[in-house]
Design an enzyme around this catalytic site. Structure first.
Site, PDB file in Angstrom:
ATOM      1  N   ASP A  46       0.849  -1.191   0.000  1.00 15.48           N
ATOM      2  CA  ASP A  46       0.000   0.000   0.000  1.00 15.48           C
ATOM      3  C   ASP A  46       0.887   1.245   0.000  1.00 15.48           C
ATOM      4  O   ASP A  46       1.640   1.476   0.952  1.00 15.48           O
ATOM      5  CB  ASP A  46      -0.910   0.004   1.235  1.00 15.48           C
ATOM      6  CG  ASP A  46      -1.853   1.192   1.188  1.00 15.48           C
ATOM      7  OD1 ASP A  46      -2.874   1.092   0.474  1.00 15.48           O
ATOM      8  OD2 ASP A  46      -1.555   2.228   1.830  1.00 15.48           O
ATOM      9  N   TYR A  51       3.387   9.871   0.605  1.00 14.88           N
ATOM     10  CA  TYR A  51       4.328   9.235   1.546  1.00 14.88           C
ATOM     11  C   TYR A  51       5.783   9.531   1.168  1.00 14.88           C
ATOM     12  O   TYR A  51       6.697   9.241   1.950  1.00 14.88           O
ATOM     13  CB  TYR A  51       4.107   7.714   1.620  1.00 14.88           C
ATOM     14  CG  TYR A  51       2.727   7.278   2.044  1.00 14.88           C
ATOM     15  CD1 TYR A  51       1.841   8.153   2.682  1.00 14.88           C
ATOM     16  CD2 TYR A  51       2.277   5.978   1.801  1.00 14.88           C
ATOM     17  CE1 TYR A  51       0.563   7.745   3.048  1.00 14.88           C
ATOM     18  CE2 TYR A  51       0.993   5.569   2.173  1.00 14.88           C
ATOM     19  CZ  TYR A  51       0.148   6.460   2.783  1.00 14.88           C
ATOM     20  OH  TYR A  51      -1.113   6.045   3.137  1.00 14.88           O
ATOM     21  N   LYS A  80      -2.206   6.226  -4.246  1.00 12.07           N
ATOM     22  CA  LYS A  80      -3.309   7.168  -4.000  1.00 12.07           C
ATOM     23  C   LYS A  80      -3.023   8.533  -4.612  1.00 12.07           C
ATOM     24  O   LYS A  80      -1.892   9.027  -4.533  1.00 12.07           O
ATOM     25  CB  LYS A  80      -3.531   7.319  -2.483  1.00 12.07           C
ATOM     26  CG  LYS A  80      -3.583   5.978  -1.759  1.00 12.07           C
ATOM     27  CD  LYS A  80      -3.938   6.086  -0.303  1.00 12.07           C
ATOM     28  CE  LYS A  80      -3.677   4.768   0.409  1.00 12.07           C
ATOM     29  NZ  LYS A  80      -2.271   4.566   0.811  1.00 12.07           N
ATOM     30  N   HIS A 113      -7.211   9.823  -2.302  1.00 12.56           N
ATOM     31  CA  HIS A 113      -6.693   9.714  -0.933  1.00 12.56           C
ATOM     32  C   HIS A 113      -7.630  10.329   0.117  1.00 12.56           C
ATOM     33  O   HIS A 113      -7.796   9.794   1.207  1.00 12.56           O
ATOM     34  CB  HIS A 113      -5.306  10.373  -0.868  1.00 12.56           C
ATOM     35  CG  HIS A 113      -4.418   9.816   0.205  1.00 12.56           C
ATOM     36  ND1 HIS A 113      -3.050   9.751   0.096  1.00 12.56           N
ATOM     37  CD2 HIS A 113      -4.712   9.299   1.422  1.00 12.56           C
ATOM     38  CE1 HIS A 113      -2.545   9.225   1.194  1.00 12.56           C
ATOM     39  NE2 HIS A 113      -3.527   8.933   2.013  1.00 12.56           N
TER      40      HIS A 113
END
Ligand code: A2P
Length: 303
Positions: A46, A51, A80, A113
């Protein structure tokens, strides 16, 4: 090597019910973590643009495909769309950036997201002079139409959402051609999301549980905050099964049919978290775990 069971999406695609989370994994740690996880048996990863570690995740995938441990077809990769790319014409370029960073030709799953947009641009958290978030008027229904297009083009096999509530899902479902396959939301024993899960189930939308361990490494954690993994009630259950608190908490999600994506960058814990296929929690213990709900949300989106 044990494999996580698969769950079927509403579009017929199958997806492992268990994967490795990469939120908070530092770029310098995540490559090794993903390689270790593949060696242990994880096939679902994921990821997200925000990130800021997708290149490093991609490096691990590349190595493990090159050394023959896995093929692309064995892997299930989620990413996302970040909030600053919600304008419909930005969706495909954003997805292509993620594909380039991950070194992939397609994703298995691409999610919106959050259900709101921020001012467009490469500044991930645009703020005004007072430090307040600057929002955009992009509507997630329009964003979703662009998501449907990137799926049609084959850039991702499935599309879904994250952090959507019932009202937002209802509006999306009333206006879409392709329904989302999953809603990725915060779920753990302190926030069991029973109502939203039941609603999603009634619409054939799976749930992906993020922060399943209560994210003790969240940047805003304060001393004295409740610590799920340290909860004596959960420790007592774990002792009964000869398992760790983390294993019980993860099994709880899987057993209630939630896809779950614990994050770890430590090989021992990556392995520990995957060793949950050899036991079942009793109905009484499932009910007991349900009773720990205390509206304990740890990931509110705050400005
Ligand atoms: P680490 O990465 O050092 O293993 P969440 O998935 O809910 O966001 O939680 C991730 C946090 O939980 C990280 O701090 C991670 O640390 C820690 N963690 C992951 N697996 C375990 C485990 N089996 N036991 C204890 N802590 C764990």
């Amino acid at each position: 090597m044990p494999q996580a069971p698969k769950i079927k999406f509403n579009n017929g695609e199958e997806f492992p019910i268990f994967g490795l989370g990469t939120w908070k994994s530092k770029p310098g740690e995540v490559t090794q973590a993903v390689m270790d996880a593949i060696d242990v048996g994880y096939r679902h990863f994921d990821c997200a643009h925000v990130y800021a570690n997708e290149k490093e995740v991609g490096a691990a995938l590349k190595k493990k495909m090159e050394d023959g441990t896995v093929t692309r077809g064995d892997l299930y990769i989620t990413s996302k769309l970040w909030n600053t790319y919600h304008k419909p014409d930005m969706v495909e370029p954003a997805l292509k950036t993620t594909l380039q960073n991950l070194g992939l030709e397609y994703l298995d799953l691409y999610l919106i997201h959050w259900p709101f947009a921020l001012k467009e641009g490469d500044e991930l958290f645009p703020v005004d002079a007072e430090g307040k978030a600057i929002f955009s008027d992009a509507d997630y229904v329009d964003t979703w139409k662009a998501m449907e297009q990137v799926q049609k083009k084959g850039l991702t096999k499935s599309i879904g959402v994250s952090n959507f509530n019932k009202r937002q899902l209802e509006r999306l479902l009333a206006n879409c051609t392709v329904p989302p396959v999953t809603n990725q939301i915060e779920v753990h024993p302190y926030l069991n999301q029973k109502k939203l899960i039941e609603f999603c189930k009634s619409k054939n939308i799976t749930i992906t549980a993020y922060s399943p361990l209560g994210s003790p490494d969240r940047p805003w954690a304060k001393p004295g905050d409740p610590q799920l993994l340290e909860d004596p009630k959960i420790k007592t259950i774990a002792e009964r099964y000869g398992k760790t608190p983390a294993q019980v908490i993860l099994k709880y999600q899987v057993q209630r049919g939630c896809i779950t994506i614990p994050k770890s960058v430590n090989k021992k814990r990556i392995q520990e978290n995957f060793e949950i296929w050899d036991f079942e929690l009793s109905q009484d213990d499932m009910t007991l775990l349900d009773s720990f709900d205390c509206n304990g949300r740890i990931c509110p989106y705050t400005e």
